[in-house]
Design a protein around this motif. Structure first.
Motif, short mmCIF file in Angstrom:
data_model
loop_
_atom_site.label_atom_id
_atom_site.label_comp_id
_atom_site.label_asym_id
_atom_site.label_seq_id
_atom_site.Cartn_x
_atom_site.Cartn_y
_atom_site.Cartn_z
N GLY A 1 0.80 -1.21 0.00
CA GLY A 1 0.00 0.00 0.00
C GLY A 1 0.84 1.27 0.00
O GLY A 1 0.33 2.35 0.32
N LEU A 2 2.13 1.15 -0.36
CA LEU A 2 2.99 2.33 -0.44
C LEU A 2 2.92 2.90 -1.85
O LEU A 2 3.03 2.17 -2.84
N ARG A 3 2.75 4.20 -1.94
CA ARG A 3 2.61 4.84 -3.25
C ARG A 3 3.96 5.26 -3.80
O ARG A 3 4.81 5.76 -3.07
N VAL A 4 4.12 5.04 -5.10
CA VAL A 4 5.33 5.47 -5.81
C VAL A 4 4.92 6.59 -6.76
O VAL A 4 4.03 6.40 -7.59
N PRO A 5 5.48 7.79 -6.64
CA PRO A 5 6.62 8.17 -5.81
C PRO A 5 6.23 8.92 -4.52
O PRO A 5 7.12 9.43 -3.85
N GLU A 6 4.94 9.00 -4.19
CA GLU A 6 4.53 9.81 -3.03
C GLU A 6 5.17 9.32 -1.73
O GLU A 6 5.61 10.14 -0.91
N ASP A 7 5.21 7.99 -1.53
CA ASP A 7 5.78 7.43 -0.30
C ASP A 7 7.21 6.93 -0.50
O ASP A 7 8.04 7.00 0.41
N VAL A 8 7.48 6.39 -1.67
CA VAL A 8 8.79 5.81 -1.98
C VAL A 8 9.19 6.20 -3.40
O VAL A 8 8.38 6.08 -4.33
N SER A 9 10.42 6.65 -3.56
CA SER A 9 10.96 6.90 -4.90
C SER A 9 11.83 5.73 -5.32
O SER A 9 12.57 5.16 -4.51
N ILE A 10 11.75 5.36 -6.60
CA ILE A 10 12.55 4.25 -7.13
C ILE A 10 13.30 4.75 -8.36
O ILE A 10 12.69 5.22 -9.33
N LEU A 11 14.62 4.64 -8.30
CA LEU A 11 15.48 5.01 -9.43
C LEU A 11 16.27 3.77 -9.83
O LEU A 11 17.00 3.19 -9.02
N THR A 12 16.12 3.34 -11.07
CA THR A 12 16.77 2.10 -11.51
C THR A 12 17.98 2.39 -12.39
O THR A 12 18.07 3.43 -13.02
N PHE A 13 18.92 1.45 -12.38
CA PHE A 13 19.93 1.43 -13.42
C PHE A 13 19.32 0.71 -14.61
O PHE A 13 18.85 -0.43 -14.49
N ASP A 14 19.27 1.38 -15.73
CA ASP A 14 18.69 0.88 -16.98
C ASP A 14 17.16 1.00 -16.94
O ASP A 14 16.54 0.90 -15.89
N ASP A 15 16.59 1.19 -18.08
CA ASP A 15 15.15 1.36 -18.23
C ASP A 15 14.48 -0.02 -18.28
O ASP A 15 14.75 -0.81 -19.19
N PRO A 16 13.62 -0.35 -17.30
CA PRO A 16 12.97 -1.66 -17.32
C PRO A 16 11.81 -1.75 -18.30
O PRO A 16 11.22 -2.82 -18.46
N SER A 17 11.48 -0.64 -18.98
CA SER A 17 10.37 -0.65 -19.93
C SER A 17 10.90 -0.93 -21.34
O SER A 17 12.09 -0.81 -21.60
#
Length: 410
Positions: A333-349
């Motif tokens: 129930g944690l919202r991204v990015p309101e509660d947690v920010s996620i920065l990845t190495f490489d684009d997963p899309s």
């Protein structure tokens, strides 16, 4: 260790510099392990790691994941260079404002070359196959890398044969031997995640067989390579999230193996935190576990870490792990990015649209694939001679900002 004003990690650095300068440690001598140094100096692992990172950056030592740290093979050149600087500095008038760059610092420039050992193996005449040895094809990073390789191959007279090693050193060795036995003209090798080098790669270097490493390199060993600068990428990630107000920034890997890629990015993370005079919290460096992507395991330490909201932002060392953390956040129930920010190495899309959902550090993998293939074809077309030398292409990482990161809201 003496109680001096100088920080502990700098005292450890000076200790080893003194040993090297006095000749008690010589070229290729092994430095004690991190555990041994922690006991010897009664300091934390982070303090020891900081000292070794700085010594490696300055060119005094080099580090091999799974094997340890060693006195640099070019230590004589470093000491000679320093002596020349000191001699020149003494000739300058005091307060002249002239300074000298530190030997061993900085990055290898595009096209940097050093001499190649003479080869013993001859490529079969007329061979038109290039072998690509890589661990897996499970994410869009690998697919885009392959697209870059293919874009050069399709406009050349060469064919491409791909062998997957499934991150097994034994399979990697077998793949290299099999491709050479079948007459491959040259190899592009994406090394497996492992604690130790594949000795067959070192054998290729000694025998002068044409090959290029891609994405990863062998520390302290000169080879042809095309890769991204992982340390700069780690710094870039921290700088961006810090600018958004985050201070509890976690960096995480999905494998406990101490690969050079993981080490470089974590070193960049630590360097960025140090530059901000921030305390480095070992609890935020999550590298001691493997991740099973087939399910969300509520007993897994990563799940518990996210549930307890210890960090407000995550840097994941690959895109697949970023997707997994996003799924855990969604279940909690944690919202991204309101509660947690996620920065990845490489684009997963897939990259079918101009922007994907995830903010990420781009390694320009298509360009990396193109560069590695062009290096190899140039070697094959122009001859793999002593005069040709090694080519290193080190790409600058880029920050791509999107929807998975946002300002700290606590």
């Amino acid at each position: 260790m003496q109680n001096e004003r100088k920080p502990l990690y700098m005292q450890i650095q000076q200790y080893f510099k003194d040993l090297i300068l006095s000749g008690k440690l010589r070229e290729a001598d092994k430095i004690p392990s991190e555990k041994e140094l922690m006991e010897q100096f009664d300091v934390s692992r982070i303090t020891v790691a900081n000292a070794l990172i700085q010594l490696a950056k300055e060119g005094w030592i080099y580090r091999i994941p799974g094997r340890g740290s060693f006195v640099s093979e070019q230590i004589g050149d470093l000491l000679s260079h320093q002596h020349q600087q000191e001699s020149a500095a003494r000739l300058l008038p005091e307060g002249s404002g002239i300074s000298f760059p530190q030997a061993g610092a900085g990055h290898v420039a595009h096209g940097d070359r050093s001499l190649v050992m003479p080869g013993q193996n001859e490529v079969p005449p007329g061979s038109m196959t290039i072998g690509l040895v890589m661990p897996l094809l499970v994410d869009y990073f690998a697919i885009r890398l392959l697209q870059g390789i293919n874009s050069v191959i399709e406009n050349s007279p060469y064919n491409l044969q791909i062998v997957l090693t499934y991150n097994s050193i034994d399979r990697e060795k077998a793949a290299i031997q099999d491709l050479i036995r079948k007459g491959a003209a040259g190899l592009i090798i994406f090394p497996s995640d492992a604690e130790m080098y594949n000795e067959d790669i070192l054998s290729l270097k000694m025998q002068g067989f044409p090959f290029v490493l891609i994405d990863r390199y062998l520390p302290g060993v000169a080879t042809n390579v095309a890769r991204s600068d992982g340390m700069v990428g780690g710094q870039l990630a921290v700088d961006y999230l810090w600018g958004l107000g985050h201070r509890d920034i976690a960096i995480c890997s999905d494998s406990p193996l101490p690969t050079i890629t993981v080490e470089d990015r974590i070193n960049g993370y630590m360097e960025a935190m140090k530059q901000k005079e921030a305390m480095i919290n070992p609890a935020l460096i999550l590298t001691d576990f493997a991740v099973d992507y087939s399910e969300i395991d509520k007993k897994h330490p990563l799940y518990r870490f996210i549930k307890n909201q210890i960090a407000t932002a995550y840097i994941t060392l690959n895109g697949r792990l970023g997707l997994h953390i996003y799924s855990i956040c969604k279940e909690l129930g944690l919202r991204v990015p309101e509660d947690v920010s996620i920065l990845t190495f490489d684009d997963p899309s897939p990259g079918l649209h101009e922007w994907g959902y995830f903010s990420h550090i781009s390694q320009s993998e298509m360009e990396m694939g193109e560069a590695a293939t062009q290096i190899l074809i140039d070697m094959l077309e122009n001859g793999n001679s002593r005069e040709q030398g090694y080519t290193k292409v080190i790409l600058e990482p880029k920050l791509i900002e999107s929807q998975s990161t946002g300002p700290l809201r606590r």
